[in-house]
Structures are given as C-alpha cells and as structure tokens.
Design a protein around this motif. Sequence first.
Motif, PDB file in Angstrom:
ATOM      1  N   TYR A 155       1.019  -1.645  -0.274  1.00  0.00           N
ATOM      2  CA  TYR A 155       0.006   0.066   0.466  1.00  0.00           C
ATOM      3  C   TYR A 155       0.869   0.823  -0.148  1.00  0.00           C
ATOM      4  N   GLU A 157       0.283   5.732  -0.049  1.00  0.00           N
ATOM      5  CA  GLU A 157       0.209   6.681  -0.121  1.00  0.00           C
ATOM      6  C   GLU A 157       0.248   8.335   0.049  1.00  0.00           C
ATOM      7  N   PHE A 198      -5.831   2.556  -4.595  1.00  0.00           N
ATOM      8  CA  PHE A 198      -6.680   1.693  -3.301  1.00  0.00           C
ATOM      9  C   PHE A 198      -8.079   1.522  -3.216  1.00  0.00           C
ATOM     10  N   GLN A 200     -11.914   1.929  -0.904  1.00  0.00           N
ATOM     11  CA  GLN A 200     -11.784   1.532   0.766  1.00  0.00           C
ATOM     12  C   GLN A 200     -12.862   1.039   0.852  1.00  0.00           C
ATOM     13  N   SER A 201     -12.941  -0.095   1.858  1.00  0.00           N
ATOM     14  CA  SER A 201     -13.839  -1.248   1.869  1.00  0.00           C
ATOM     15  C   SER A 201     -13.480  -1.268   3.628  1.00  0.00           C
ATOM     16  N   LYS A 202     -14.224  -0.601   4.535  1.00  0.00           N
ATOM     17  CA  LYS A 202     -14.025  -0.193   5.489  1.00  0.00           C
ATOM     18  C   LYS A 202     -15.214  -0.453   6.841  1.00  0.00           C
ATOM     19  N   SER A 208     -10.009  -2.194   7.316  1.00  0.00           N
ATOM     20  CA  SER A 208     -10.128  -2.912   6.188  1.00  0.00           C
ATOM     21  C   SER A 208     -11.255  -4.353   6.432  1.00  0.00           C
ATOM     22  N   ILE A 237      -4.187  -3.168   5.452  1.00  0.00           N
ATOM     23  CA  ILE A 237      -4.871  -3.316   4.428  1.00  0.00           C
ATOM     24  C   ILE A 237      -5.546  -4.756   3.984  1.00  0.00           C
ATOM     25  N   ASP A 298     -17.622   0.229  -1.038  1.00  0.00           N
ATOM     26  CA  ASP A 298     -17.549   1.562  -0.192  1.00  0.00           C
ATOM     27  C   ASP A 298     -18.156   2.348   0.276  1.00  0.00           C
ATOM     28  N   GLN A 299     -17.935   3.411   0.825  1.00  0.00           N
ATOM     29  CA  GLN A 299     -19.123   4.342   1.371  1.00  0.00           C
ATOM     30  C   GLN A 299     -19.747   4.963   0.470  1.00  0.00           C
TER      31      GLN A 299
END
Length: 350
Positions: A155, A157, A198, A200-202, A208, A237, A298-299
């Motif tokens: 990962y 960032e 990436f 984001q699936s949190k 994650s 992650i 995702d969100q």
Amino acid sequence: MITIGMLHYRKDPQTVFKTYAYAAAAKMEGVDFFYFSPGKVDLNRRRINGLFYENGVWVERKTRYPDVIYNAGGTLTANQDRIVDALEKEIPFTSHPIGDKMSVYYRIKKGKIFENYLIPSEEFEEVNLALSYIDKYNAIIVKPLSGAKGEGVHYIEKIQDEYLLIDSGTKHVLSEGQLENWLDDILLEDRTYLVQPFIQSKTKQGQSYDIRLHVQKNGEGKWTLTTMYPRIASKGIVSNVSSGGYTSVITSFLQEQFDENYYDIKRYLEVFAVQFSTHFDSLYDQPLDELGIDIGIDQHNKIWIYEVNWRPGQPILFYLEMDVAKRMIQYATYLAKEAKKKRKKIEIRI
C-alpha cells in the motif's frame, strides 16, 4: 451408475483436506467415487488404480476410466501434464483455469456488462506508471499478478511531500526518491506486479475488509451462491485470514455495518454473485464450475471486484464443507449425464 474420479497430484488422499467430504457426498448422491493421481493411470490399458473410501479406509483397486473427472489439483511434472492432457481429450473435466489477474481484468472489461465494477488496473512495468497513479488517486495498491492469500500486497499513500508505504504490515515513511528506489527494486523481482487505486472498504471500527462470494454450479449446470462471508483485517490493509485477519457470519456482519439497510445489501450481493458468475462463465470457451469472487463495498455502498479466484478452496466457515462437496458432486454428475447424451446422439447419427 455414474463414476466420478477425483484427480490430484498428491498420491495420498489423506493429505488432501477435502477428500473425505467428497467421498461422503458422492455416497449420499448415489454415485461411485474414487481418488487417483496421474501416476496411477495406465493410458494403454485405459485403467486406473483408484482409491475407494470403504469402511473408514482408502482401498486401492483397478478400475475403468470414470465418467467425469473432478480435477482438484494441478500438475507438477511434464509426465503428469502428458497424462492429464490425454485424459482430458476423452473425459469431461469439471474445472478449467481462468488466467491471471490482468487477463481476468481485460476479459471482464471486454465483456462490458460488469466493467463498472472493475478497479482500474495496469501491469506495473515502469516507476512512472505507479507515480502517475499516486498523483491521480493519492493511495494505490501494488500486488502480484499471480498471487494468493494476500501475499506481496503493498500500500502506498501520498501524505503532503512524503509517502506512506505499508509493506508486509510494516509502515515506512519515504521521500519521493526513496519511493522511486523501492519501486525500482520491485521491478527487478522475478514476479510481475499490477498497480491499481486503493478502494476503501472499511468497517465502522476502521478495519479493512472484503467479502468472499463462493459460487458453484449445481446439478442443473446453473450458477448458485454456496456461501458468502466477510474477511476482516486485524491490522493493515490485507483482510485474508491467512494474513492474520478473521471472519464472521455474513448476516450479523451486515447488520452491524449497514444497520437497517443490511437486508438490501445482502440481497444485492446475492443477486450480483449469480449474475456476475453467469456472465463471467460466458466469456470462456470451456465451462467453469466454481469461483471465489472477492469484493469490497465503498462508502457509497458500491461493489468493487477485487479478484476472481479459480479453485477457491474450502470456505473459512468449516461447517459449509459438505455443502461445497455436495454441490460439486451434483455438478460433476450433471456433466457426466450431458456427456452421455452427446455420445448417444453421435451413435444415432452413425
């Protein structure tokens, strides 16, 4: 009676976790079942020294070719390849490979219908490609083109003028020059990588996760969802259980994460699993039998396809072991019956 042969490169069925489940499922379905490895095949006499599960032990005896082969494992030598190729020319096999991550990606993209669920991805061939992805998406993933169990996933960032790198669960803060050197080292490795943004699936707790959709064909040759379950990262992650993550029962997980919307999300996943598998199967010349589809949400509650796996293995929830085995035996029986129908039609024409 229909006979199913389970083919694996290992000689001893007791070293293959799922053999007992398949033998038991075959007995329940009323079909004969035996285990064999390529070295037990006599191509000239068209006979196999198969292992039959009888009274709690595996008993070896010579038998004719099966009506269908459940090819549960690959090959290790050129001679095994030769034997398996010869068998496949005569006998229907249940499983067929789907290719590596990028070939699967391009196949789905070409099929168009599920293109919107793909994470933009490219084969990592030069440092500037990764840097351009970081500029565009801010956070990216670099992972092996052919890999499993979440191994080798990196990962990256951008945080102001520096870069956060998470490598094997360890965090590093790098300058742009240090990142370029690290990316150069990745390019020098024997394995090939791909790069993608990436997604984001949190969970609400900030962990994650992904969701495994385990699909199989049934006794009518149609795709069905056998099970689905979340895989939550304990840290970092990578949510794969073998990398330190854990799992949960899907309904309670969705209730916790999506509150009153959980049922709609669950139904969304169920429909997606069957529709995608049916479409994906149509993109190949040879029929597929079983897939493990890893997705993130995702969100905005949008599904993203992380990966499509051939031979996904047993579900983490072990009580489902017999469900998987039963469905595979039913599909193998379907293939055997279809093959017999084709042979009869040919005989009638002659």
